[in-house]
Enzyme design. Structure first.
Site, short mmCIF file in Angstrom:
data_model
loop_
_atom_site.label_atom_id
_atom_site.label_comp_id
_atom_site.label_asym_id
_atom_site.label_seq_id
_atom_site.Cartn_x
_atom_site.Cartn_y
_atom_site.Cartn_z
NE ARG A 1 61.26 -11.82 19.44
CZ ARG A 1 60.93 -10.54 19.26
NH1 ARG A 1 61.81 -9.73 18.71
NH2 ARG A 1 59.76 -10.09 19.62
N GLY B 1 56.51 -8.00 19.98
CA GLY B 1 56.38 -8.51 18.62
C GLY B 1 55.57 -9.78 18.45
CB THR C 1 56.80 0.03 18.10
OG1 THR C 1 57.78 -0.22 19.13
CG2 THR C 1 55.86 1.12 18.57
N GLY C 2 56.24 -2.74 19.68
CA GLY C 2 55.71 -3.35 20.90
C GLY C 2 56.17 -4.80 21.00
CG ASP D 1 56.33 -6.63 15.50
OD1 ASP D 1 57.38 -6.70 16.18
OD2 ASP D 1 55.62 -5.61 15.47
CB THR E 1 60.91 -0.82 17.41
OG1 THR E 1 61.41 -2.05 17.89
CG2 THR E 1 60.51 -0.96 15.95
N1 ASP Z 1 58.36 -5.06 17.98
C1 ASP Z 1 59.75 -5.24 18.25
C2 ASP Z 1 60.03 -6.71 18.34
O1 ASP Z 1 59.25 -7.43 18.92
C3 ASP Z 1 60.23 -4.59 19.50
C4 ASP Z 1 59.69 -3.21 19.79
O2 ASP Z 1 58.95 -2.66 19.00
O3 ASP Z 1 60.01 -2.66 20.83
O4 ASP Z 1 61.05 -7.13 17.87
#
Ligand code: ASP
Length: 351
Positions: free
Chosen positions: A246, A272, A269-270, A249, A218
């Protein structure tokens, strides 16, 4: 001249002298030169996703390619800020570079859903007035961050989704592409890998550690401009193998993106789901506002304590109203870069 005339002359001369003195005093108390010498602070930070990014798994060429795109992106935003552009413009144009690169999970490099499609999410926020715009589940928008900005500036809404967002995009002359534009072999391979793992395990495989970590990338940007205005933006393809439309975040104001001139601008990022439940971006701002924590203290508390306590992983980049930057993550790595008003550039990938 009689006695009274002399008194008047003396009073006038003394008055002038006093007036002159007070003028000098004002000049002395106003450090005009110092003010001119002090350049307005500005700054920018970006991320390109957090996850199990390990040096041992990275070739020299690949690392160079990542660094080159990160540098190109941050220099683009920095140039805008340096020439007096707004933080909003810097955030949008910087994210566009990352969206157009197949290396990151946003725009061109978006990951695939379980159906083999790409559904993109993005959001942007203006810290000067708390205005915000977001789009989710769009499939034909080349640069979703541009559409999020359009929603913020030219619609009465904050978030639009799916086909409705695309109708709005057409009306606003936002660049649209055939969904095939988002196809990349690497992301298709990731989907196949995750689906195979899912077949072997159970329906919760989406949450399996090895699977989760195959989807990072992301992108996000935060900026402070010369007028003291903060802005934040985030753009993503979401998580590989996501189902049932789906939404993560990234397009949720307060979770993936938040900006407030009083405190800071944040992009997350992470994983979500945990960032939504932890209202991560807003929580960092709220801790600064209500608990008087510094940006770094608030970021550490949320990313190293609160998110892991929920079971989540990931990171954030943030900048405060004084130009201090925090880049906090609880994963092995996070693609990231910062550049301050002196033009000092820092690029990082691993811990
Ligand atoms: N946060 C993003 C999501 O959950 C994915 C990511 O940041 O890698 O859609």
């Amino acid at each position: 001249m009689n006695y009274f005339s002399w008194i008047i002359v003396v009073l006038v001369i003394t008055g002038c002298a006093e007036q002159k003195q007070s003028t000098i005093a004002i000049e002395k108390n106003t450090p005009v030169l110092e003010q001119k010498d002090e350049l307005p602070t500005f700054g920018i930070a970006i991320h390109g996703g957090a996850g199990t990014i390990l040096k041992k798994n990275m070739s020299v060429e690949k690392e160079q390619a990542y660094r080159a795109v990160l540098e190109n992106a941050i220099r683009t935003g920095h140039k805008i800020l340096k020439s007096g552009g707004t933080s909003l413009e810097a955030v949008e144009k910087t994210i566009n570079i990352l969206e157009d690169s197949p290396l990151f999970n946003a725009g061109k490099g978006a990951v695939f859903t379980n159906n083999g499609t790409n559904e993109l999410d993005a959001s942007i926020m203006d810290g000067s007035n708390l205005n915000a715009g977001a789009v989710s589940g769009v499939t034909t928008i080349k640069n979703p961050i541009n559409l999020a900005k359009e929603v913020m500036l030219n619609s009465p809404h904050v978030m639009l989704s799916g086909t409705g967002a695309e109708v709005f995009a057409k009306q606003q002359n936002i660049e649209m592409v055939d969904p095939a534009y988002f196809y990349t072999e690497d992301r298709m391979k990731s989907l196949e890998k995750v689906k195979n793992a899912e077949l072997k395990k159970d329906k919760m495989a989406f949450y399996d550690e090895s699977i989760r970590n195959s989807k990072f990338g992301t992108v996000g940007c935060v900026a402070l401009d010369k007028n003291g205005n903060l802005a934040a933006g985030t753009s993503t393809g979401g998580m590989t193998n996501k189902k049932w439309n789906r939404i993560g975040d990234a397009p949720i104001i307060g979770a993936g993106t938040y900006a407030n001139n009083k405190t800071c601008a944040v992009s997350s990022t992470g994983w979500g789901e945990f960032f939504i439940r932890g209202v991560v971006a807003y929580d960092i701002s709220a801790m600064m506002e209500y608990k008087n924590l510094s940006l770094q203290e608030a970021a550490t508390e949320v990313i190293q304590k609160k998110v892991p306590q929920l079971g989540g992983s990931g990171g954030i980049i943030a900048i405060d109203h004084q130009g201090n930057v925090a880049m906090e993550f609880n994963t092995a790595g996070m693609y990231r870069a910062t550049m301050d008003s002196k033009g000092e550039l820092n690029i990082g990938i691993y811990k």
